[in-house]
Design a protein around this motif. Structure first.
Motif, short mmCIF file in Angstrom:
data_model
loop_
_atom_site.label_atom_id
_atom_site.label_comp_id
_atom_site.label_asym_id
_atom_site.label_seq_id
_atom_site.Cartn_x
_atom_site.Cartn_y
_atom_site.Cartn_z
N ALA A 144 1.43 -7.88 2.72
CA ALA A 144 1.36 -6.70 3.59
C ALA A 144 2.72 -6.46 4.25
CB ALA A 144 0.28 -6.89 4.65
N SER A 145 3.40 -7.54 4.64
CA SER A 145 4.71 -7.37 5.29
C SER A 145 5.79 -6.99 4.27
CB SER A 145 5.10 -8.62 6.08
OG SER A 145 5.38 -9.69 5.24
N ILE A 146 5.71 -7.50 3.04
CA ILE A 146 6.71 -7.16 2.01
C ILE A 146 6.52 -5.72 1.52
CG2 ILE A 146 7.41 -7.65 -0.41
CD1 ILE A 146 8.42 -9.60 1.83
N ASN A 147 5.27 -5.31 1.39
CA ASN A 147 5.00 -3.96 0.88
C ASN A 147 5.61 -2.88 1.75
OD1 ASN A 147 3.64 -5.03 -1.27
ND2 ASN A 147 1.59 -4.75 -0.41
N ARG A 148 5.80 -3.17 3.03
CA ARG A 148 6.40 -2.18 3.95
C ARG A 148 7.83 -1.81 3.55
NH1 ARG A 148 4.67 -5.58 8.80
NH2 ARG A 148 2.45 -5.16 8.92
#
Length: 213
Positions: free
Chosen positions: A156-160
């Protein structure tokens, strides 16, 4: 084949090294380069800056070596694999102390490191046009609930970062989910040839704008 070649730089951990297949067999880097050449109809020169076991912090440090600095300046296409070892190290800490905060902290630190990695690349890359491709993490341990939770939170944090200009994130989690037996090597952590091919395909499907057409 257009004689105006592109330069591809692959940075990262054991996935970029190609651990899990025989020494001379292609990993995702070689597959992706081949697919990219076919689609773009241009010769692509590539190099790797990667080592097995590298964390996001190690990958950030790599970008300050003179050879990597030069490579980034010339690169049109850059792929990054990082984060798996951050989580593996955190999982070991969790198993010792049974403290979920260790995993939360590792994810937070990895996100900060990733942000610095992208900043460094944007600062260095002197090409008019370049694309950055990241990969989220697949889960080699689908039967362990805490592993799945940690990987989903990390992803979720990388997809940002996919919202940044020229940056896209390949969804390896979705590619490997339910296909672990088919796509992972006998050790069960790294991809086999099929898995690396699927990784390259996921990256290739993100497109090549502004190099296409």
């Amino acid at each position: 084949m257009d004689f105006n070649p592109l330069r591809y730089l692959a940075i990262g951990d054991s996935l970029t090294v190609g651990i899990g297949v025989h020494l001379l067999d292609p990993g995702f880097v070689e597959y992706y380069r081949g697919m990219s050449q076919q689609i773009l109809k241009r010769r692509i020169f590539y190099q790797k800056h990667a080592r097995s076991g590298a964390t996001t912090e190690d990958v950030l440090a790599m970008l300050y070596s003179p050879t990597a600095t030069e490579a980034v300046k010339c690169a049109n296409i850059i792929t990054i694999t990082a984060g798996g070892n951050d989580l593996i190290n955190a999982a070991k800490g969790f198993m010792r102390n049974n403290d979920e905060e260790i995993i939360a902290q590792a994810i937070k630190q990895a996100r900060k490191n990733y942000s610095k990695i992208l900043e460094r690349i944007h600062h260095l890359d002197k090409q008019d046009q370049y694309i950055l491709r990241l990969t989220n993490l697949y889960n080699p341990f689908p039967e362990i609930p805490i592993a799945d939770e940690g990987i989903k939170a990390f992803n979720a944090s990388i997809n940002r970062f996919g919202r940044e200009m020229n940056v896209k994130v390949a969804d390896l989690y979705g590619v490997f989910k339910g296909n672990e037996k088919a796509f992972l090597s006998k050790g069960g952590v790294h991809p086999n040839s099929k898995g690396y091919y699927q990784m390259a395909l996921a990256l290739s499907k993100l497109g090549y704008s502004p190099f296409e057409g």
